[in-house]
Enzyme design. Structure first.
Site, PDB file in Angstrom:
ATOM      1  N   ASN A   2     -19.923  -4.326 -47.257  1.00  0.00           N
ATOM      2  CA  ASN A   2     -21.329  -4.254 -46.913  1.00  0.00           C
ATOM      3  C   ASN A   2     -22.142  -5.150 -47.844  1.00  0.00           C
ATOM      4  O   ASN A   2     -21.583  -5.926 -48.615  1.00  0.00           O
ATOM      5  CB  ASN A   2     -21.791  -2.799 -46.971  1.00  0.00           C
ATOM      6  CG  ASN A   2     -22.781  -2.457 -45.888  1.00  0.00           C
ATOM      7  OD1 ASN A   2     -23.774  -3.145 -45.729  1.00  0.00           O
ATOM      8  ND2 ASN A   2     -22.505  -1.396 -45.154  1.00  0.00           N
ATOM      9  N   HIS A  32     -17.436  -3.775 -73.456  1.00  0.00           N
ATOM     10  CA  HIS A  32     -17.338  -3.984 -74.905  1.00  0.00           C
ATOM     11  C   HIS A  32     -16.719  -2.765 -75.559  1.00  0.00           C
ATOM     12  O   HIS A  32     -16.939  -1.640 -75.116  1.00  0.00           O
ATOM     13  CB  HIS A  32     -18.737  -4.179 -75.522  1.00  0.00           C
ATOM     14  CG  HIS A  32     -19.448  -5.376 -75.030  1.00  0.00           C
ATOM     15  ND1 HIS A  32     -19.372  -6.597 -75.652  1.00  0.00           N
ATOM     16  CD2 HIS A  32     -20.248  -5.565 -73.957  1.00  0.00           C
ATOM     17  CE1 HIS A  32     -20.104  -7.474 -74.993  1.00  0.00           C
ATOM     18  NE2 HIS A  32     -20.641  -6.871 -73.955  1.00  0.00           N
ATOM     19  N   ALA A  77     -19.722   8.360 -52.391  1.00  0.00           N
ATOM     20  CA  ALA A  77     -20.935   7.630 -52.736  1.00  0.00           C
ATOM     21  C   ALA A  77     -21.467   8.084 -54.090  1.00  0.00           C
ATOM     22  O   ALA A  77     -21.458   9.277 -54.404  1.00  0.00           O
ATOM     23  CB  ALA A  77     -21.996   7.841 -51.659  1.00  0.00           C
ATOM     24  N   LYS A  97     -13.754  12.573 -60.217  1.00  0.00           N
ATOM     25  CA  LYS A  97     -12.622  13.504 -60.355  1.00  0.00           C
ATOM     26  C   LYS A  97     -12.007  13.728 -58.980  1.00  0.00           C
ATOM     27  O   LYS A  97     -12.688  13.650 -57.957  1.00  0.00           O
ATOM     28  CB  LYS A  97     -13.097  14.857 -60.896  1.00  0.00           C
ATOM     29  CG  LYS A  97     -13.806  14.786 -62.215  1.00  0.00           C
ATOM     30  CD  LYS A  97     -12.838  14.848 -63.339  1.00  0.00           C
ATOM     31  CE  LYS A  97     -13.601  14.957 -64.650  1.00  0.00           C
ATOM     32  NZ  LYS A  97     -12.938  14.350 -65.731  1.00  0.00           N
TER      33      LYS A  97
END
Length: 110
Positions: A2, A32, A77, A97
């Site tokens: 998309n 980092h 989402a 999870k």
């Protein structure tokens, strides 16, 4: 795929076949290490992202460096994926999870 997706490709991104990527998904392959108090963003590093066949990545999900998402999985989402995801599982949340197996619900053929 998309619109408005971000591909930070410093570490490389491998996307399998039949993958659906919703809008605003970010693939971030660099970051980092934590630095000292003088500069918290320490030494930079990059690591590849691997997306298996048949994966569905929901809108505004973020995939971080070094993550592998197993074939047939769904990333809900808004999820932030910080570690590897097993195949044929639904992942959601911050950090993402495992929520449920997609094999157990008759959603996967074979």
């Amino acid at each position: 795929m998309n619109y408005r997706c971000i591909f930070n490709t410093a570490g490389g991104i491998v996307i399998g076949r039949n993958v659906d990527i919703a809008m605003d998904v970010s693939f971030i392959t660099s970051s980092h290490d934590v630095g000292n108090a003088k500069r918290r963003a320490g030494v930079s590093f990059s690591a590849p992202i691997h997306i298996g066949d048949g994966v569905w990545v929901g809108a505004r999900a973020v995939i971080l460096p070094g993550v592998t998402i197993g074939a047939g999985s769904i990333i809900a989402a808004g999820s932030i994926v910080v570690s590897d995801c097993q195949p044929n599982m639904l992942y959601a949340g911050v950090p993402a999870k495992a929520i449920k197996s997609l094999l157990d619900h008759g959603l996967i053929e074979g």
